[in-house]
Design a protein around this motif. Structure first.
Motif, PDB file in Angstrom:
ATOM      1  N   MET A 199      39.253  31.078  37.989  1.00 35.72           N
ATOM      2  CA  MET A 199      39.902  32.340  38.454  1.00 35.72           C
ATOM      3  C   MET A 199      38.961  33.240  39.070  1.00 35.72           C
ATOM      4  N   ALA A 200      39.460  34.258  40.002  1.00 35.89           N
ATOM      5  CA  ALA A 200      38.717  35.513  40.393  1.00 35.89           C
ATOM      6  C   ALA A 200      39.459  36.664  40.196  1.00 35.89           C
ATOM      7  N   GLN A 201      38.756  37.582  39.419  1.00 36.67           N
ATOM      8  CA  GLN A 201      39.094  38.606  38.718  1.00 36.67           C
ATOM      9  C   GLN A 201      38.759  39.729  39.427  1.00 36.67           C
ATOM     10  N   THR A 202      39.444  40.927  39.537  1.00 39.39           N
ATOM     11  CA  THR A 202      39.532  42.207  40.410  1.00 39.39           C
ATOM     12  C   THR A 202      40.148  43.274  39.947  1.00 39.39           C
TER      13      THR A 202
ATOM     14  N   GLY B 163      47.099  32.330  52.411  1.00 42.49           N
ATOM     15  CA  GLY B 163      45.665  32.874  52.469  1.00 42.49           C
ATOM     16  C   GLY B 163      44.935  32.383  51.344  1.00 42.49           C
ATOM     17  N   MET B 164      45.511  31.323  50.519  1.00 36.26           N
ATOM     18  CA  MET B 164      44.986  30.882  49.275  1.00 36.26           C
ATOM     19  C   MET B 164      43.282  30.283  49.337  1.00 36.26           C
ATOM     20  N   GLU B 165      43.426  29.707  50.886  1.00 35.64           N
ATOM     21  CA  GLU B 165      42.126  29.115  51.411  1.00 35.64           C
ATOM     22  C   GLU B 165      40.982  30.245  51.587  1.00 35.64           C
TER      23      GLU B 165
ATOM     24  N   LYS C  31      37.349  31.026  49.110  1.00 32.03           N
ATOM     25  CA  LYS C  31      35.851  31.503  49.616  1.00 32.03           C
ATOM     26  C   LYS C  31      35.008  32.505  48.998  1.00 32.03           C
ATOM     27  N   ILE C  32      36.078  33.485  48.181  1.00 33.62           N
ATOM     28  CA  ILE C  32      35.533  34.589  47.311  1.00 33.62           C
ATOM     29  C   ILE C  32      34.079  33.962  46.614  1.00 33.62           C
TER      30      ILE C  32
ATOM     31  N   ASP D 185      32.066  40.006  46.292  1.00 30.95           N
ATOM     32  CA  ASP D 185      32.907  40.201  47.624  1.00 30.95           C
ATOM     33  C   ASP D 185      33.789  41.423  46.924  1.00 30.95           C
ATOM     34  N   ARG D 186      34.922  41.933  47.876  1.00 28.13           N
ATOM     35  CA  ARG D 186      35.608  42.943  47.427  1.00 28.13           C
ATOM     36  C   ARG D 186      37.055  42.928  48.099  1.00 28.13           C
ATOM     37  N   MET D 187      38.072  43.631  47.672  1.00 32.56           N
ATOM     38  CA  MET D 187      39.269  43.710  48.268  1.00 32.56           C
ATOM     39  C   MET D 187      38.976  44.887  49.524  1.00 32.56           C
ATOM     40  N   ILE D 188      38.995  44.575  50.646  1.00 35.39           N
ATOM     41  CA  ILE D 188      38.598  45.626  51.539  1.00 35.39           C
ATOM     42  C   ILE D 188      40.036  46.699  51.657  1.00 35.39           C
TER      43      ILE D 188
END
Length: 201
Positions: free
Chosen positions: A84-87, A167-169, A173-174, A189-192
């Motif tokens: 997973m990717a956590q933010t 946009g899962m693709e 790429k994160i 990377d960030r949530m712009i």
């Protein structure tokens, strides 16, 4: 004969309508702009269908943070390939103001922690968005994660708040973190920008 054809058509139509209502990623959720979150990443937009039917308190808090601009420029501080990717660490994760690489992942927001809203009917599959928490089940606040792959061990243990609709693709790429360091990302990377679809651009 015409009546029989009409009856058959109505049955098929009713089935399609029911399927759209009960599909977790179907058009009934995608069309709900008030509960559609759009996350702009470096490669484009990721659309997430929020699930207030599963977690009304969590979704309400996420939407407030989005509308306050709190998620803009917040890092993906913990990203584990195949997991997973956590933010969402509003306190320590803003890469334009106050980013703290040592503390990121330990903060939340000024809003209160939330009581658990665990679901027994939904599973952590690819694209599902869940709320991060400490060992206390009632400690979720602002951090969330997006699943790269299924993780049945999380089912019923973490609150599900939505699912990626498109946009899962881009999520794939994160930038990934160091697996030996629990997924910690250097220069993440960030949530712009994050917005609710109903609010327009």
């Amino acid at each position: 004969m015409q009546l029989k054809k009409l009856a058959s058509f109505l049955v098929v139509l009713a089935g399609l309508f029911a399927a759209s209502l009960f599909s977790t990623s179907g058009p009934a959720f995608a069309a709900d702009k008030e509960n559609t979150m759009i996350v702009t990443l470096k490669d484009g937009d990721v659309t997430i269908a929020l699930r207030p039917d599963l977690a009304p308190k969590h979704v309400a808090q996420i939407k407030k943070l989005v509308r306050d601009g709190a998620y803009d420029n917040v890092a993906f501080h913990r990203v584990i390939d195949g997991f997973m990717a956590q933010t969402g660490d509003v306190k320590f994760g803003n890469m334009k103001k106050g980013f703290d690489p040592q503390a990121v992942g330990t903060g939340g927001s000024d809003l209160p922690d939330l009581p658990a809203e665990f679901s027994q009917s939904e599973q952590f599959t690819r694209g599902v968005v869940g709320m991060a928490r400490s060992q206390d089940p009632n400690s979720a606040n602002s951090q969330f994660f997006i699943m790269f792959a299924p993780a049945p061990n999380l089912d019923g243990q973490y609150t599900i708040v939505g699912k990626v609709e498109s946009g899962m693709e881009l999520v794939d790429k994160i930038k990934k973190g160091d697996e030996a360091d629990n997924g910690t990302v250097t220069d993440p990377d960030r949530m712009i920008k994050v917005r609710i679809a109903a609010d327009g651009k």
